[in-house]
Write an enzyme that holds these catalytic residues in place. Structure first.
Site, mmCIF file in Angstrom:
data_model
loop_
_atom_site.group_PDB
_atom_site.id
_atom_site.type_symbol
_atom_site.label_atom_id
_atom_site.label_comp_id
_atom_site.label_asym_id
_atom_site.label_seq_id
_atom_site.Cartn_x
_atom_site.Cartn_y
_atom_site.Cartn_z
ATOM 1 N N SER A 143 71.992 38.199 5.786
ATOM 2 C CA SER A 143 71.467 38.678 6.775
ATOM 3 C C SER A 143 71.799 40.227 6.777
ATOM 4 C CB SER A 143 71.708 38.158 8.025
ATOM 5 O OG SER A 143 71.622 38.813 9.266
ATOM 6 N N TYR A 156 79.178 35.383 13.578
ATOM 7 C CA TYR A 156 78.074 35.616 12.927
ATOM 8 C C TYR A 156 78.109 36.746 11.956
ATOM 9 C CZ TYR A 156 73.288 35.378 11.369
ATOM 10 O OH TYR A 156 72.119 35.177 10.751
#
Length: 240
Positions: A143, A156
Site C-alpha cells: 500500500s 496498518y
C-alpha cells in the site's frame, strides 16, 4: 511468461475486492486461478462466479487463513494437486484496524500484523518450492501506507511498511533461483476494505481490475527486467 495460457496463479484473499479483480484479469488471460478465503463458502461462491463469467472451470476456491502457516501449506498443496504447479503467487489478503495508539487493542494489533505481514511471509514460504520449479513470480499487495505514515495508522502502517521491506528483501534472496518478486503499493482503491461498500461515488478511485491489469503486465514483462516496487494512485482524485 509471455504466453500465460495454462499457467496457474494463487491469490490469497481472492473472494472479493482487489483479490477478485486480480483473479478476473488472470482468468481473462488464460491462467488457472486458485483463490482463497477464510470461508470455504465465500471461496466457492467467488470461484463459481468467475467460472460462470469466463465459461471455464479454471477457478478453484480453497479455504485458508493466511495467519495459519499449515492452512497455507495445505492450500498450496491443493493448488499443485489440481493444476500441477504454481507459477504466480499473489499475497493479497489484508485488513485494517485504525485509531489512536491509545485505543488500538492488543487483539487488533495482532490481527493486522498477523494477516498483512505474517500472511505475506507464510504465502511465500509455503509456495517457495513450487515457484522454484516454475521459475515463477511472487507479488505482494502492499500500500502507499507502506511508505507514507499517518495518524491513526500505527498497526496498518507497521504492517504495510513491513510488507514492503519483506518483499524487497525476499526479492534479493530468491532471484538467483529464477523467482521474480514485486510489491504493488496502491493508493485509494474502490473495494470492500474496512467495511466499505463500493458504489458509483468511488469511480475516481483505482478499481480492483486495474490492479489485476498491473499484475498481468508484470508477469508478461521480459524476464530480464524486474519492476520490484510499484506505486499506483488515482490519477485525478477529487479536490478538497
Amino acid at each position: 511468461m509471455e504466453n500465460l495460457k495454462g499457467k496457474t496463479a494463487f491469490v490469497t484473499g481472492g473472494s472479493k475486492g482487489i483479490g477478485y479483480g486480480i483473479a478476473q484479469k488472470l482468468l481473462a488471460n488464460g491462467l488457472n486461478v486458485v483463490l482463497t478465503s477464510r470461508s470455504q463458502e465465500s471461496a466457492d461462491k467467488a470461484a463459481e462466479s468467475l467460472n460462470k463469467e469466463f465459461n471455464t472451470n479454471a477457478a478453484l476456491g480453497v479455504a485458508a487463513d493466511v495467519r495459519n502457516y499449515t492452512d497455507q501449506v495445505n492450500a498450496v498443496e491443493k493448488a499443485v494437486e489440481a493444476f500441477g504447479g504454481i507459477d504466480v503467487m499473489v499475497a493479497n489478503a489484508g485488513l485494517g484496524h485504525f485509531g489512536n495508539i491509545a485505543d488500538i487493542s492488543i487483539e487488533q494489533w495482532n490481527d493486522v500484523i498477523d494477516t498483512n505481514l505474517t500472511g505475506a511471509f507464510y504465502s511465500l514460504k509455503a509456495s517457495l518450492e513450487p515457484l522454484k520449479k516454475s521459475e515463477g513470480y511472487y507479488i505482494s499487495i502492499s500500500s502507499l501506507a507502506g511508505t507514507n505514515f499517518f495518524a491513526g495508522g500505527t498497526a496498518y502502517n507497521a504492517s504495510k511498511f513491513g510488507v514492503t521491506g519483506f518483499t524487497q528483501a525476499a526479492m534479493l534472496d530468491v532471484r538467483q533461483s529464477g523467482i521474480k518478486v514485486s510489491t504493488i503499493m496502491p493508493g485509494t482503491v474502490s473495494s470492500y476494505f474496512n467495511g466499505n461498500e463500493p458504489d458509483a461515488s468511488g469511480d475516481w478511485k483505482i478499481q480492483p481490475e486495474d490492479i489485476g491489469e498491473l499484475v498481468v503486465d508484470l508477469i508478461k514483462m521480459n524476464p530480464r527486467t524486474l519492476p520490484s516496487k510499484i506505486e499506483v494512485r488515482p490519477s485525478m482524485p477529487p479536490t478538497k
